[in-house]
Every structure is written in structure tokens, then in C-alpha cells.
Design an enzyme around this catalytic site. Structure first.
Site, PDB file in Angstrom:
ATOM      1  N   GLY A 187      30.341 -32.751  82.446  1.00  0.00           N
ATOM      2  CA  GLY A 187      29.006 -32.171  82.265  1.00  0.00           C
ATOM      3  C   GLY A 187      28.664 -31.264  83.432  1.00  0.00           C
TER       4      GLY A 187
ATOM      5  N   ASP B   7      44.764 -34.998  80.349  1.00  0.00           N
ATOM      6  CA  ASP B   7      43.687 -34.864  81.333  1.00  0.00           C
ATOM      7  C   ASP B   7      43.661 -36.100  82.236  1.00  0.00           C
ATOM      8  OD1 ASP B   7      40.839 -33.572  81.983  1.00  0.00           O
ATOM      9  OD2 ASP B   7      40.496 -35.710  81.632  1.00  0.00           O
TER      10      ASP B   7
ATOM     11  N   LYS C  83      41.257 -29.810  87.949  1.00  0.00           N
ATOM     12  CA  LYS C  83      42.293 -30.852  88.122  1.00  0.00           C
ATOM     13  C   LYS C  83      43.688 -30.316  87.863  1.00  0.00           C
ATOM     14  CE  LYS C  83      40.540 -31.415  84.382  1.00  0.00           C
ATOM     15  NZ  LYS C  83      39.604 -31.683  83.360  1.00  0.00           N
TER      16      LYS C  83
ATOM     17  N   LYS D 202      44.549 -36.582  86.404  1.00  0.00           N
ATOM     18  CA  LYS D 202      43.572 -37.228  87.297  1.00  0.00           C
ATOM     19  C   LYS D 202      44.189 -38.429  88.018  1.00  0.00           C
ATOM     20  CE  LYS D 202      39.542 -35.662  84.647  1.00  0.00           C
ATOM     21  NZ  LYS D 202      38.698 -35.970  83.495  1.00  0.00           N
TER      22      LYS D 202
HETATM   23  N1  HSE Z   1      37.530 -33.135  79.270  1.00  0.00           N
HETATM   24  C1  HSE Z   1      37.194 -33.957  80.392  1.00  0.00           C
HETATM   25  C2  HSE Z   1      36.642 -35.299  79.884  1.00  0.00           C
HETATM   26  C3  HSE Z   1      36.188 -33.234  81.259  1.00  0.00           C
HETATM   27  O1  HSE Z   1      36.400 -35.432  78.675  1.00  0.00           O
HETATM   28  O2  HSE Z   1      36.468 -36.208  80.670  1.00  0.00           O
HETATM   29  C4  HSE Z   1      36.210 -33.614  82.701  1.00  0.00           C
HETATM   30  O3  HSE Z   1      37.450 -33.435  83.313  1.00  0.00           O
END
Ligand code: HSE
Length: 400
Positions: free
Chosen positions: A297, A196, A100, A200
Site C-alpha cells: 500500500g 515475491d 525487492k 523477500k
Molecule cells: N505484491 C506485494 C504483496 C506487494 O502482495 O505483498 C508488496 O511487496
């Protein structure tokens, strides 16, 4: 035979190899494409690994091999991923990535190169792990103008919030436990501070609007300040607290935010627990739809990457048009967003709160020496001004 190379043999890369090779006959029967992994690029050796013989350490082996049509990038980060992906696309190879950070920072540039070279740059796994969301936006929802996207896009924070809610624990305690169990990274910043989720929602917003939403311009708040007392109030209101990433557009003004929010029971996001992710999309034709599943995962993410590999294999020499150009979409400032706010104050500030805000309700959750209230809808700017001059403020959370 179609040959793929996998760059990065970590959690996701190894899952991708396992699925392409382990499901080879099934994939071939289902799609008519005979796909094999020819190389795995990694700096490390993997003695005893079933695919040990495929390991290479020099990226030129992949770039210079005309038999490689598809390159999978599962290294993460932007260095050297960006250089490697760009080289592969310039060489006319399709690239499938779960990265991402790479997509949020360089998506439109890489899409343009892919288009020029009649190749494809695919990134289903970059948002929502195993949840199909990019392809639905690019294919199933092409008749719709996308009005809004709202989701829980980070599994780590959702796991932490779920345990805080269920067990009455504080953030730091659950974080430590989550790190010990391997659910949270040693450096949890990207997850718990919302970065994160921010990348996204920037990717999804760009695909929804067809322009580039710069993730650096999205107001982002994480979950570090959420406390066990906040959950007592949430329960008293029949709500839960989730890290929500959202965008809304009327075609002229576009708003985006990542922040913890109080979600009501009737909202489908309320029931999304543990490491699960969910994404609500609103289209002007289809109305509301929702996607739910494992957002992280090895195997769930590999499912999405390998689906991209198969798509790339089905479209060798044919570029699949993606609605995302490099013109920046100017987001409205956070101060213009309008919503209700939940505010905790010392008991002594109750009177002042009632005078300074249009209070919809006061909430008593049995927490000593304090109370809380929910405001009527107001802009972020008006809220910031009013709360700044209110004494005894303990905390505030946006209402969803
Ligand atoms: N670190 C991210 C999460 C992993 O916890 O969703 C997937 O992008």
C-alpha cells in the site's frame, strides 16, 4: 536543507513525496532535518498534480546535481532501476528503495559501492511494506545470532487465502475478485506463485546470515493448488493455511523454503489475515519476537521509505555498516528438510497409506470419497519417495 529526488511517481513514489512534503514541519521538528523533494523523475506528465513542477524526464538532471544527497528509487523492476541506483551511489548519493527485485538481485554489490562512497543504500520497504524489519535486524538485533525467520510476506496471497477460508470459495474465483478490486495484479504470477515472498525471505536470510542467499536457490511453491476442501481439513484440525516463507540456520546448515503450510491455532501467524504481513524472528539471545502490519500500500510503504530518507539525512558522509557480503551462502537442498505432511487420498488408498507412512492421525472433514492423514516428521526426500508410490493421492500440504 537536504534535497532528495524521487525516481518513479507511481503508487509508492507519490506516497513518498506526499509524506516528505506533507509532514515536512513535523519531520523537521522530530529529527532536526530539513528535507525537501527537489525532483521527481517519471516518463509521464502529471498535469494538475500539486508537485507537477518537480517532474523531470531526464535522469541526468538528478545525477548531475550536487545538491541532491538522497535518491529514492520507487520504479520497481531491475531495468533501469539497477543502472540508475548504481550511478547515484557512485556519485556519492544515498539511495532509499522499496524495490525487492533490485535488492534481492544486487544488494551486496550496491551495499559495497555505498560503503566505498561513504553513502548509504537503504531498503526498509523492500520487505514487509510498512513493517520495520530491516532496521531491527541491522540495529536492534545485532547482539543476537539469528536462528530463524518465518513469515507471511505477501499481502495478496494472504488476502486470497483468508477469503477462501472465510467464504468457502475456490482459488480462481477469489483471484478474479481480488483482481477486480485491485488487490491482485492483472498478472498475479509474482504473488500467487510465491516469487515475491521468495525474494523477500532471501533478503531477510542474507541479513540474518551476513552472506548472500540467492533467491533462485530457494525452493518456492505458490498457492494455486490450494482448494476449498483443503480449508475444510484445516478447520477440522484447528489450523489455517498460509503462504509461509522461512529460513532456519544452526550456523552450519541453512534451510529456506516458500510454500503453503498448515498453521496451528497457537502460532501467532494463524491470526494474520487479509493483506496483513507478519514476521517472526528467533534470535539466540532474545528468543522469539514478531513484527506485524501492512505489507503493501502507498502510505504504509512510504512510511518505511521516508524513515530511510530521514536515516540517510542523519548520516550524510557516514556509511552505516550492513551485515551482508557478496559471498554466497550455500543452502541445504530441500530434500533434507524435515517436517510433518498433510496428505489427502481417495478412501480406497487409506490402507496403503497406513502401510507406507507412519501416520499420526487420520482426519475426516466430511469430504466425499476421500480421507486425509498427517505423517510423523520425515524428510522431504522420504516423503517424496513414499507419496510417489501411493495410489489415489489428491493433494498434500506441509505442516508448519
Ligand atoms: N505484491 C506485494 C504483496 C506487494 O502482495 O505483498 C508488496 O511487496
Amino acid at each position: 536543507m537536504i534535497y532528495a529526488a524521487v525516481m518513479g511517481y507511481g503508487t509508492i513514489g507519490s506516497g513518498v513525496v506526499k509524506v516528505i512534503e506533507g509532514h515536512h514541519d513535523y519531520i523537521s521538528k522530530k529529527t532536526g532535518k530539513d528535507i525537501r523533494v527537489k525532483y521527481i523523475l517519471d516518463l509521464r506528465e502529471f498535469p494538475g498534480d500539486p508537485y507537477e513542477d518537480l517532474i523531470v524526464h531526464d535522469v541526468n538532471v538528478i545525477m548531475d546535481d550536487p545538491e541532491i544527497d538522497i535518491v529514492v528509487e520507487t520504479m520497481g523492476g531491475t531495468k533501469p532501476a539497477y543502472d540508475f541506483v548504481k550511478r547515484a551511489l557512485l556519485a556519492g548519493k544515498s539511495v532509499c528503495t522499496s524495490n525487492k527485485a533490485l535488492v534481492a538481485a544486487y544488494g551486496p554489490e550496491l551495499l559495497k559501492i555505498a560503503e566505498k562512497r561513504n553513502a548509504n543504500f537503504l531498503f526498509e520497504a523492500s520487505v514487509g511494506g510498512g513493517i520495520p524489519i530491516i532496521r531491527p535486524l541491522n540495529t536492534c538485533l545485532t547482539a543476537d545470532k539469528i536462528i530463524g525467520i518465518q513469515g507471511i510476506l505477501n499481502g495478496t496471497t494472504n488476502y486470497i487465502l483468508t477469503r477462501m477460508e472465510d467464504e468457502g470459495l475456490g482459488f480462481e474465483e477469489v483471484l478474479k475478485d481480488a483482481q477486480a478490486l485491485g488487490y491482485a495484479e492483472k498478472d498475479p504470477t509474482a504473488d500467487v506463485d510465491g516469487f515475491d515472498s521468495c525474494r523477500k525471505i532471501a533478503i531477510l536470510s542474507s541479513l540474518a546470515c551476513g552472506k548472500t542467499v540467492d533467491y533462485r536457490h530457494i525452493y518456492t511453491e505458490g498457492i494455486r493448488l490450494i482448494t476449498s476442501e483443503d480449508f475444510l481439513y484445516a478447520r477440522a484440525m484447528g489450523r489455517s493455511i498460509k503462504l509461509i516463507a522461512s529460513m532456519y540456520t544452526d550456523g552450519y546448515d541453512t534451510h529456506a523454503i516458500v510454500a503453503p503450510m498448515m498453521v496451528e491455532k497457537s502460532d501467532p501467524l494463524y491470526s494474520v489475515r487479509d493483506v496483513f504481513n507478519a514476521i517472526k524472528v528467533t534470535g539466540d539471545v532474545v528468543d522469539d519476537i514478531m513484527f506485524y502490519g501492512k505489507g503493501a500500500g502507498s502510505l504504509p510503504t512510504s512510511s518505511a521509505v521516508v524513515a530511510d530518507v530521514i536515516d540517510a539525512a542523519k548520516h550524510i558522509g557516514i556509511n552505516l555498516k550492513v551485515f551482508w557480503n557478496d559471498e554466497e551462502l550455500q543452502l541445504c537442498g530441500i530434500e533434507e528438510q524435515k517436517r510433518k505432511f498433510f496428505v489427502r487420498v481417495k478412501n480406497s488408498a487409506k490402507q496403503a497409506a497406513a502401510e507406507q507412512f507412519e501416520v499420526e492421525e487420520f482426519i475426516d472433514a466430511g469430504v466425499e470419497d476421500e480421507t486425509a492423514f498427517v505423517t510423523a516428521p520425515m524428510t522431504e526426500m522420504a516423503f517424496a519417495a513414499a507419496v510417489g508410490s501411493l495410489p489415489g493421492v489428491i493433494g498434500r500440504i506441509r505442516m508448519c
